[in-house]
Design an enzyme around this catalytic site. Structure first.
Site, PDB file in Angstrom:
ATOM      1  N   HIS A 147       0.807  -1.194   0.078  1.00  0.00           N
ATOM      2  CA  HIS A 147      -0.060   0.034  -0.051  1.00  0.00           C
ATOM      3  C   HIS A 147       0.747   1.184   0.022  1.00  0.00           C
ATOM      4  CE1 HIS A 147      -3.833  -2.049   0.367  1.00  0.00           C
ATOM      5  NE2 HIS A 147      -3.362  -2.678   1.310  1.00  0.00           N
ATOM      6  N   ASP A 153       0.678   6.580  -4.071  1.00  0.00           N
ATOM      7  CA  ASP A 153      -0.461   6.195  -5.181  1.00  0.00           C
ATOM      8  C   ASP A 153      -0.765   7.279  -6.245  1.00  0.00           C
ATOM      9  OD1 ASP A 153      -0.811   3.940  -3.560  1.00  0.00           O
ATOM     10  OD2 ASP A 153      -2.719   4.596  -2.795  1.00  0.00           O
TER      11      ASP A 153
END
Length: 260
Positions: A122, A152
């Site tokens: 993540h 991200d």
């Protein structure tokens, strides 16, 4: 629109991929998102300007439909870990043989090579491995991730969109597509080039949280206000620092009056 006439096939995933494809759609590209069977909605809420269809790529019929789509598309965007598309017989060697002009964009966490390439992760993991996470946080406290924006969306989605744009430009000269290996670890590290290039300067000579740009300076930080909210102060240059001091002094002298 700059990308009018460009067709993009997006294989659905989480935040970075949908954001990358949305950027392309915002600038005129025709984007078709391929969802998995059982998908009820766009989890990332980044489907603006896209059409969608459902394909089971694990079945021969679904994979065949995707191959036909890619034969007449400019870009394929896939968000999987290393080896997933090859296992489905949808790797770049196959799809670019059928369409040599295809730009095959691979957006993953750790990239297509190395010992981490098959691992899940993540934003906070990618940010840590890039080194950037070690620089974010208050003095004496644990490092903390700034939401999931840096790795991200910036290091992943936006950097991948930039790679696609450059590949499209290069194709105008060569007539050929290429494979883009965009990953969030290297993207976040690249975004922080200024940080590493100035590592030995006075900007970062103190520990985390004690430097001018990381909350260590009283003229470049945040403060709680009387109403329980917060305000951000950025007064680095002398002329702005002088205005800050004048404003604070005026508030101390006339606390009931509003200053502008």
């Amino acid at each position: 629109m700059a990308l009018q006439g460009i067709s993009v096939v997006e294989l659905s995933g989480l935040a970075p991929g949908p954001f990358c494809a949305m950027v392309l759609a915002d600038f005129g590209a025709r984007v078709v998102r391929v969802d998995r069977p059982g998908s009820r909605y766009d989890v990332s809420r980044l489907g603006r300007g896209k059409r969608s269809l459902v394909l089971d790529l694990k079945q021969p019929r679904g994979a065949a439909v995707l191959r036909r789509l890619c034969e007449r598309s400019d870009v394929l965007l896939e968000p999987f870990r290393r080896g997933v598309m090859e296992k489905l017989q949808l790797g770049p060697e196959i799809l670019q043989r059928e369409n040599p002009r295809l730009i095959y964009a691979r957006l993953s966490g750790f990239g297509q090579s190395g010992s981490f390439s098959r691992l899940a992760g993540h934003d906070i993991n990618y940010l840590a491995l890039s080194g950037v996470l070690s620089k974010i946080g208050r003095s004496g406290e644990n490092p903390y991730a700034p939401l999931n924006l840096l790795a991200d969306f910036a290091g992943g989605g936006l950097m991948c969109a930039l790679g696609i744009i450059m590949a499209l430009f290069d194709r105008t000269r060569t007539g050929k597509g290429q494979v883009i290996d965009a990953n969030m670890v290297e993207g976040a590290a690249y975004l922080s080039s200024f940080l590493w290039k100035t590592q030995k300067s006075s900007l970062w000579e103190a520990p985390r949280g004690q430097n001018m740009l990381d909350g260590g300076a009283p003229f470049y930080t945040t403060y709680r206000t009387a109403d329980g909210e917060f305000m951000a102060v950025g007064a680095i240059e002398p002329q702005f620092y002088e205005l800050l001091i004048k404003g604070c002094w005026g508030m101390l002298q006339f606390p009931s009056q509003k200053t502008t």
